[in-house]
Design a protein around this motif. Structure first.
Motif, PDB file in Angstrom:
ATOM      1  N   MET A 124      29.553 -32.376  19.768  1.00  0.00           N
ATOM      2  CA  MET A 124      30.518 -32.192  18.688  1.00  0.00           C
ATOM      3  C   MET A 124      29.807 -32.358  17.344  1.00  0.00           C
ATOM      4  SD  MET A 124      34.116 -34.211  18.003  1.00  0.00           S
ATOM      5  CE  MET A 124      34.759 -33.706  19.594  1.00  0.00           C
ATOM      6  N   LEU A 125      30.137 -31.468  16.378  1.00  0.00           N
ATOM      7  CA  LEU A 125      29.476 -31.483  15.076  1.00  0.00           C
ATOM      8  C   LEU A 125      29.741 -32.787  14.331  1.00  0.00           C
ATOM      9  CD1 LEU A 125      27.726 -29.645  13.317  1.00  0.00           C
ATOM     10  CD2 LEU A 125      29.828 -28.835  12.205  1.00  0.00           C
ATOM     11  N   GLY A 180      28.389 -39.836   7.627  1.00  0.00           N
ATOM     12  CA  GLY A 180      28.450 -40.682   6.439  1.00  0.00           C
ATOM     13  C   GLY A 180      28.624 -39.874   5.170  1.00  0.00           C
ATOM     14  N   TYR A 181      27.874 -38.772   5.028  1.00  0.00           N
ATOM     15  CA  TYR A 181      28.000 -37.932   3.835  1.00  0.00           C
ATOM     16  C   TYR A 181      29.425 -37.409   3.676  1.00  0.00           C
ATOM     17  CZ  TYR A 181      22.892 -37.755   3.401  1.00  0.00           C
ATOM     18  OH  TYR A 181      21.573 -38.085   3.233  1.00  0.00           O
ATOM     19  N   LEU A 239      26.327 -32.584  -2.650  1.00  0.00           N
ATOM     20  CA  LEU A 239      25.703 -31.251  -2.552  1.00  0.00           C
ATOM     21  C   LEU A 239      25.290 -30.914  -1.131  1.00  0.00           C
ATOM     22  CD1 LEU A 239      23.488 -31.149  -5.779  1.00  0.00           C
ATOM     23  CD2 LEU A 239      25.741 -30.121  -5.406  1.00  0.00           C
ATOM     24  N   MET A 240      25.002 -31.953  -0.335  1.00  0.00           N
ATOM     25  CA  MET A 240      24.640 -31.738   1.065  1.00  0.00           C
ATOM     26  C   MET A 240      25.717 -30.939   1.789  1.00  0.00           C
ATOM     27  SD  MET A 240      22.165 -32.610   3.175  1.00  0.00           S
ATOM     28  CE  MET A 240      21.489 -34.096   2.416  1.00  0.00           C
ATOM     29  N   LEU A 241      26.978 -31.150   1.403  1.00  0.00           N
ATOM     30  CA  LEU A 241      28.086 -30.488   2.086  1.00  0.00           C
ATOM     31  C   LEU A 241      28.142 -28.992   1.788  1.00  0.00           C
ATOM     32  CD1 LEU A 241      30.956 -33.106   1.526  1.00  0.00           C
ATOM     33  CD2 LEU A 241      29.162 -33.076   3.254  1.00  0.00           C
ATOM     34  N   PHE A 242      27.425 -28.550   0.756  1.00  0.00           N
ATOM     35  CA  PHE A 242      27.450 -27.135   0.379  1.00  0.00           C
ATOM     36  C   PHE A 242      26.275 -26.356   0.953  1.00  0.00           C
ATOM     37  CE2 PHE A 242      30.010 -29.284  -2.768  1.00  0.00           C
ATOM     38  CZ  PHE A 242      31.077 -28.415  -2.953  1.00  0.00           C
ATOM     39  N   THR A 243      25.490 -26.994   1.819  1.00  0.00           N
ATOM     40  CA  THR A 243      24.346 -26.315   2.428  1.00  0.00           C
ATOM     41  C   THR A 243      24.696 -25.821   3.829  1.00  0.00           C
ATOM     42  OG1 THR A 243      23.450 -28.371   3.338  1.00  0.00           O
ATOM     43  CG2 THR A 243      22.740 -27.757   1.121  1.00  0.00           C
ATOM     44  N   PRO A 244      24.290 -24.620   4.199  1.00  0.00           N
ATOM     45  CA  PRO A 244      24.566 -24.109   5.552  1.00  0.00           C
ATOM     46  C   PRO A 244      23.949 -24.996   6.632  1.00  0.00           C
ATOM     47  CG  PRO A 244      23.835 -22.333   4.105  1.00  0.00           C
ATOM     48  CD  PRO A 244      23.614 -23.614   3.357  1.00  0.00           C
ATOM     49  N   TYR A 245      22.785 -25.594   6.318  1.00  0.00           N
ATOM     50  CA  TYR A 245      22.104 -26.410   7.315  1.00  0.00           C
ATOM     51  C   TYR A 245      22.951 -27.609   7.732  1.00  0.00           C
ATOM     52  CZ  TYR A 245      18.474 -29.268   9.520  1.00  0.00           C
ATOM     53  OH  TYR A 245      17.760 -30.019  10.412  1.00  0.00           O
ATOM     54  N   TYR A 246      23.679 -28.171   6.773  1.00  0.00           N
ATOM     55  CA  TYR A 246      24.514 -29.355   7.067  1.00  0.00           C
ATOM     56  C   TYR A 246      25.561 -29.042   8.128  1.00  0.00           C
ATOM     57  CZ  TYR A 246      27.902 -33.115   6.436  1.00  0.00           C
ATOM     58  OH  TYR A 246      28.779 -34.146   6.659  1.00  0.00           O
ATOM     59  N   TRP A 247      26.099 -27.833   8.088  1.00  0.00           N
ATOM     60  CA  TRP A 247      27.174 -27.449   9.016  1.00  0.00           C
ATOM     61  C   TRP A 247      26.630 -26.813  10.290  1.00  0.00           C
ATOM     62  CZ3 TRP A 247      31.783 -29.357   7.781  1.00  0.00           C
ATOM     63  CH2 TRP A 247      31.989 -29.709   6.444  1.00  0.00           C
ATOM     64  N   SER A 248      25.299 -26.739  10.396  1.00  0.00           N
ATOM     65  CA  SER A 248      24.706 -26.166  11.602  1.00  0.00           C
ATOM     66  C   SER A 248      24.658 -27.211  12.721  1.00  0.00           C
ATOM     67  CB  SER A 248      23.280 -25.678  11.290  1.00  0.00           C
ATOM     68  OG  SER A 248      22.599 -25.354  12.477  1.00  0.00           O
ATOM     69  N   ARG A 249      24.882 -26.766  13.924  1.00  0.00           N
ATOM     70  CA  ARG A 249      24.812 -27.684  15.067  1.00  0.00           C
ATOM     71  C   ARG A 249      23.386 -28.119  15.353  1.00  0.00           C
ATOM     72  NH1 ARG A 249      29.358 -28.254  17.966  1.00  0.00           N
ATOM     73  NH2 ARG A 249      31.073 -26.817  17.553  1.00  0.00           N
ATOM     74  N   HIS A 250      22.418 -27.421  14.778  1.00  0.00           N
ATOM     75  CA  HIS A 250      21.012 -27.763  15.007  1.00  0.00           C
ATOM     76  C   HIS A 250      20.494 -28.761  13.992  1.00  0.00           C
ATOM     77  CE1 HIS A 250      20.960 -24.534  17.926  1.00  0.00           C
ATOM     78  NE2 HIS A 250      21.392 -23.692  17.007  1.00  0.00           N
ATOM     79  N   ALA A 251      21.349 -29.155  13.020  1.00  0.00           N
ATOM     80  CA  ALA A 251      20.896 -30.083  11.955  1.00  0.00           C
ATOM     81  C   ALA A 251      20.717 -31.476  12.514  1.00  0.00           C
ATOM     82  CB  ALA A 251      21.923 -30.105  10.832  1.00  0.00           C
TER      83      ALA A 251
END
Length: 486
Positions: A1-2, A72-73, A474-486
């Motif tokens: 789960m993300l 946490g973010y 700003l972390m929340l606006f990056t595609p990487y943050y929402w990736s399951r591979h992050a």
């Protein structure tokens, strides 16, 4: 789960329960002064408790309580949006601020300890609502997440992820091995200094109501005052000097304050950031004192008092005023605008860039010249006699680049909203730095009421961005943050 959604919602529910409890603290103030704002405070607390308590009850039995850095973010950012959204209800329901964009702006300004206000006549606002206004800054100064970590055992799991996402500075210092013990000690120091200042101001002639309001907002480096003229209302050198001292302490790392209270003064003086903070304040105060003395009719003591108060007020990002610094000689106006990009110490309640980042950036820039002459030499940046790791140096450089970029883009966006250039840069600088007064039509003797609703929503976002030191949001606006591979 993300994301661990049940844990996230459980924490958000508890944060709202805390917020509802703080609203109830304002009820006795309202009842004592016989105003009708108690109805709005009670209704706001009830709504907030219903939503927060219901969310907490529905998610309290989750099995997986693991809290990751990614979680946490998100929870910290959502917490600040939620407490500002619900924290605006007392203003809105009481009619003290009749429009919701204005009420949200005032609430966000309070919780982020910015101190920018849309109120044109503060003294007509009911006492209970004004106390809530001051209390929002006190809550936001240390951080409601830090309070939750200190009190709630459930947040002991993953507490460090929340603490790191909210606490200001490069890396939050731990006074004790357990993060929960650290949070408790921080709040004890915070409460003790608030009470000490309140008593000293009361002794100095303030009413107890005014004293406790200023105690709350000074230690939070927030700057909200129950008086239209801020501290200039009190024509008292004693009051101004007391507040000056506590603003300086509030802009000092609470870790150092802890050592100071223990009598470890040598350890405090050995801290490079504290020395730079002190000497920078002394130098700018001296320049400002001379400028005031030669360009106004103030005597030497008045020139020094106005200078040291306003310099520390802006450096610590408190935002109180005893004089209009934009009415002094142009050089001083430029100096105060530049001070909006300094900030106090990491680990304090102040906003802004922070002295430690300026120190590392300056040292790295000077060493870069040496590296150009000796390209094969390994010359590390040293801070507090220790080599600064490369990842911290890169973090500082990235922070500066992003900060200045946001300031430039933000100023352009505010200009598009219809305000003049000086107001645009002043409002963005003061919101991003969590300072309060700016320049232009949002200067020390003005307010933000005349700005369009778009500008208020945008500046509210910048306030939160500055309070959480850019990366958390700003972390929340990056595609990487929402990736399951992050």
């Amino acid at each position: 789960m993300l994301f661990n959604w049940k844990v996230l919602f459980n924490i958000l529910g508890l944060i709202l329960v805390f917020t509802a409890g703080f609203m109830l603290i304002c009820l006795p103030v309202s009842l004592y002064y016989g105003s009708q704002d108690w109805k709005a405070l009670l209704s706001s607390s009830g709504i907030t408790l219903l939503v927060g308590g219901g969310t907490w009850l529905l998610t309290r039995n989750q099995q997986d309580k693991e809290m990751r850095r990614r979680d946490g973010y998100l929870v910290v950012t959502l917490s600040w949006i939620l407490i500002s959204s619900f924290g605006s209800l007392p203003y809105f329901l009481s009619g003290a601020i009749p429009t919701y964009p204005d009420a949200f702006f005032e609430a966000m300004s309070g919780f982020t300890t910015t101190g920018a206000t849309i109120l044109t006549d503060i003294e007509v606002v009911p006492k209970g609502i004004l106390f809530w206004r001051s209390l929002t800054q006190w809550i936001g100064g240390m951080g409601i997440i830090v309070l939750a970590v200190a009190i709630l055992p459930i947040l002991g799991i993953g507490g460090m992820q929340l603490f790191q996402s909210e606490a200001p500075g490069i890396s939050p210092d731990k006074l004790k091995p357990r993060i929960r013990d650290t949070a408790k000690r921080l709040w004890i120091i915070y409460l003790s200094l608030t009470l000490a200042e309140t008593v000293l101001l009361w002794i100095g002639g303030m009413s107890f109501y005014d004293a406790i309001n200023h105690g709350l907002t000074t230690m939070a480096t927030g700057g909200f005052s129950p008086k239209n003229a801020s501290i200039a209302h009190y024509d008292s050198a004693y009051i101004q000097y007391v507040i000056t001292i506590f603003m300086f302490l509030a802009g000092t790392s609470f870790t150092l304050t802890y050592f100071m209270l223990k009598g470890s003064f040598r350890k405090v003086w050995q801290n490079e950031e504290f020395r730079n903070y002190l000497w920078f304040t002394v130098i700018v105060t001296t320049i400002t004192t001379v400028g005031i003395f030669i360009s106004t009719e103030n005597n030497a003591e008045e020139s020094f008092r106005y200078a040291v108060f306003q310099v520390i007020s802006v450096i610590s990002t408190t935002g109180y005023i005893t004089a209009d610094y934009t009415a002094w000689m142009p050089l001083l106006t430029v100096i105060f605008f530049l001070l909006m990009f300094t900030g106090g110490s990491a680990g304090s309640t102040s906003g802004g860039v922070k002295i430690v980042r300026h120190t590392i950036l300056l040292k790295n820039s000077l060493l870069e010249m040496k590296r150009q002459i000796h390209p094969s030499a390994v010359i590390p940046v040293r801070y507090n006699n220790n080599a600064v790791t490369q990842d911290i140096t890169f973090n500082v450089l990235a922070f500066f680049i992003i900060y200045i970029t946001i300031f430039a883009l933000g100023s352009a966006i505010m200009s598009l909203s219809g305000v003049d250039f000086m107001t645009a840069v002043g409002s963005v600088a003061t919101s991003l730095g969590n300072i309060g007064p700016g320049i232009g039509t949002v200067g020390p003797v003005d307010n933000f009421a005349h700005l369009p609703d778009f500008g208020k929503w945008f500046l509210s976002f910048l306030m939160m961005l500055g309070r959480l030191e850019l990366f958390t949001v700003l972390m929340l606006f990056t595609p990487y943050y929402w990736s399951r591979h992050a």
